[in-house]
Design an enzyme around this catalytic site. Sequence first.
Site, PDB file in Angstrom:
ATOM      1  CB  VAL A  66      76.624  18.683 124.872  1.00 34.54           C
ATOM      2  CG1 VAL A  66      76.614  19.792 125.808  1.00 34.54           C
ATOM      3  CG2 VAL A  66      75.421  17.982 124.837  1.00 34.54           C
ATOM      4  N   PRO A  67      78.936  20.943 122.871  1.00 35.65           N
ATOM      5  CG  PRO A  67      78.779  22.880 121.505  1.00 35.65           C
ATOM      6  CD  PRO A  67      77.756  21.598 122.176  1.00 35.65           C
ATOM      7  CB  CYS A  68      81.914  21.354 127.053  1.00 34.03           C
ATOM      8  SG  CYS A  68      82.830  19.668 126.794  1.00 34.03           S
ATOM      9  CG  HIS A  69      84.818  21.942 121.740  1.00 33.08           C
ATOM     10  ND1 HIS A  69      83.698  21.068 121.792  1.00 33.08           N
ATOM     11  CD2 HIS A  69      84.688  22.847 120.548  1.00 33.08           C
ATOM     12  CE1 HIS A  69      83.139  21.300 120.431  1.00 33.08           C
ATOM     13  NE2 HIS A  69      83.746  22.343 119.873  1.00 33.08           N
ATOM     14  NE  ARG A  70      80.678  25.086 119.086  1.00 32.48           N
ATOM     15  CZ  ARG A  70      79.884  24.664 118.432  1.00 32.48           C
ATOM     16  NH1 ARG A  70      78.585  25.026 118.958  1.00 32.48           N
ATOM     17  NH2 ARG A  70      79.765  23.953 117.414  1.00 32.48           N
TER      18      ARG A  70
END
Length: 159
Positions: free
Chosen positions: A124-128
């Site tokens: 769940v690419p929260c780094h984006r």
Amino acid sequence: MAPHSLSFATALGRVHLAWTPEGICALRFLDGIPQEEAKAAPMWVLNAVRRLGAHLAGTPQNLSDIPLDLAGLTPFQRRVAEVLRGTQPGQTLSYGEVALLAGRPGAARAVGQAVKANPILILVPCHRVVAANGPGGWSAFGTPERKARLLELESLTAD
């Protein structure tokens, strides 16, 4: 049923992964957390571990098809996770943009809390998610350098 888990080494540090029969339910870096020994895992989990390891070592992988178990999230957190899973590698969104896409315009702070509580890092690419005025910090991964490195890895995929 309680999740099963294992930990493994990556180029960006040791990672803990937990899963249920439905999918991966937790993925985090183990900074300062005692590591556990790897245990037997189903082939789909071992495949996910292999792909994550390759991705974090600089060989970009499409990780969007790895099954997730989001049952432990609130409905809003699940919606934020769905929005983030729908983004492309190398794409970034502001907290406000995620709120709009999640159907809650003006809920940037709520998005921030959902991102902060994300139990399934990378997948769940929260780094984006970035601040409107720049990349911002990143407590979930321990260091802003990890966030920058993940975005850099994804920009290789986007080229």
